[in-house]
Design an enzyme around this catalytic site. Structure first.
Site, short mmCIF file in Angstrom:
data_model
loop_
_atom_site.label_atom_id
_atom_site.label_comp_id
_atom_site.label_asym_id
_atom_site.label_seq_id
_atom_site.Cartn_x
_atom_site.Cartn_y
_atom_site.Cartn_z
N ASP A 125 77.37 3.41 94.08
CA ASP A 125 78.28 4.01 94.58
C ASP A 125 79.43 4.25 93.68
OD1 ASP A 125 78.09 3.55 98.22
OD2 ASP A 125 76.99 4.93 96.63
N PRO A 157 96.99 4.04 111.91
CA PRO A 157 97.79 4.32 110.70
C PRO A 157 98.37 3.08 110.19
CG PRO A 157 98.18 5.87 112.01
CD PRO A 157 97.56 4.81 112.97
N ARG A 201 75.19 3.64 106.05
CA ARG A 201 74.64 4.06 104.92
C ARG A 201 74.20 3.07 104.03
NH1 ARG A 201 77.51 4.41 100.38
NH2 ARG A 201 76.05 6.12 99.34
N GLU A 246 100.60 7.11 121.08
CA GLU A 246 101.33 6.46 120.04
C GLU A 246 100.76 5.22 119.89
OE1 GLU A 246 103.37 9.30 119.63
OE2 GLU A 246 103.95 7.76 118.43
C1 LIG Z 1 95.70 2.85 117.57
O1 LIG Z 1 97.03 3.53 117.50
C2 LIG Z 1 96.78 4.98 116.92
C3 LIG Z 1 97.96 5.81 116.93
C4 LIG Z 1 97.88 6.85 116.33
C5 LIG Z 1 96.65 7.27 115.83
C6 LIG Z 1 95.49 6.66 115.84
C7 LIG Z 1 94.35 7.04 115.20
O2 LIG Z 1 94.22 6.49 114.09
C8 LIG Z 1 94.75 7.14 112.92
O3 LIG Z 1 95.61 8.03 112.90
C9 LIG Z 1 94.29 6.56 111.45
C10 LIG Z 1 93.49 5.71 111.06
N1 LIG Z 1 93.71 5.41 109.71
N2 LIG Z 1 94.46 6.50 109.22
C11 LIG Z 1 95.20 7.24 110.19
C12 LIG Z 1 95.56 5.26 116.59
#
Ligand SMILES: COc1cccc(COC(=O)c2cn[nH]c2)c1
Length: 239
Positions: free
Chosen positions: A169, A85, A154, A112
């Site tokens: 696209d 995220p 793709r 986390e």
């Molecule tokens: C690498 O650390 C973490 C921690 C928590 C969740 C995640 C998974 O990715 C997402 O949640 C995400 C990816 N793009 N938008 C949301 C990865």
């Protein structure tokens, strides 16, 4: 292109072997390897996470396990992609760049996240992208990998039956795709727009562009500021 994915839920990546992507693998357009991170654990409990320094909720993925896994999976031509995220936005432009890579390795974080030193250490040897597919939090990176692999693969020559559609696209010209219609001409008392049955292709192209502009203004005004110079001409501005 070769794609490798490291995850504690390898079965989550099974859809990569289905449908269009599965056929691309069978035809040798891409190679896909999925690896269980726990294969690189060292303890009887096969632990991949531990408590965060500095306290706070949740757990952090251990650096030693990830370090050994990436040492085994990454090579000299690897771009490492970590869905998170906290990453930079994954866009069609990033998908285009990934489609040109020789070797992509996706590291699926959970909990986390992954100890930052894993990314910092990898960045000493290869390009590393921390990338977000959207402003929400998933439980792990696996779903994001499915999204990014599909968006990139793709675009590879031979994958799509109809290559023209990859160029046309949404986002290729910076605008959203307008509405589409097919038979029947009237369905549940709803008719196909007259212009699309006119056979006048100049008029049809104009109508489609107007629809794309209108939809972009209404749904994604943020995209208007990003349009390449000259995308909009005086006819557009009359919309
Ligand atoms: C690498 O650390 C973490 C921690 C928590 C969740 C995640 C998974 O990715 C997402 O949640 C995400 C990816 N793009 N938008 C949301 C990865």
């Amino acid at each position: 292109m070769r794609i490798d994915v490291v995850t504690i839920f390898p079965e989550y990546l099974d859809p990569l072997r289905a449908a269009l992507l599965g056929r691309a693998i069978e035809r040798g357009l891409i190679e896909v390897g999925v690896h269980d991170l726990r294969d690189w654990t060292h303890d009887v409990h096969r632990a991949v996470d531990d408590a965060p320094y500095g306290g706070g909720p949740g757990m952090v993925m251990k650096p030693q396990v990830w370090g050994d896994a990436l040492d085994a999976v990454c090579g000299p031509d690897t771009r490492l992609v970590v869905p998170t995220p906290a990453g930079r936005p994954f866009t069609q432009e990033v998908a285009q760049s990934y489609a040109r890579e020789q070797h992509l390795v996706f590291a699926c974080g959970r909990y986390e996240g992954i100890d930052q030193r894993v990314i910092d250490d990898a960045a000493r040897r290869m390009p590393v992208d921390e990338v977000s597919i959207g402003d929400y939090v998933l439980v792990g990176g696996e779903a994001a990998v499915l999204v990014m692999v599909e968006a990139a693969v793709r675009l590879l020559p031979g994958v799509l039956g109809n290559p023209v559609s990859a160029e046309q696209d949404s986002f290729s010209d910076g605008l959203l795709e307008g509405p589409s219609y097919t038979r029947p001409e009237v369905w549940r008392e709803l008719s196909v727009p007259e212009v699309l049955r006119s056979g006048n292709h100049a008029l049809i192209d104009r109508w489609r562009r107007d629809q794309a502009l209108e939809r972009t203004v209404l749904r994604r005004p943020d995209l208007l500021g990003l349009l390449p110079e000259g995308t909009l001409d005086e006819r557009d501005l009359a919309v």
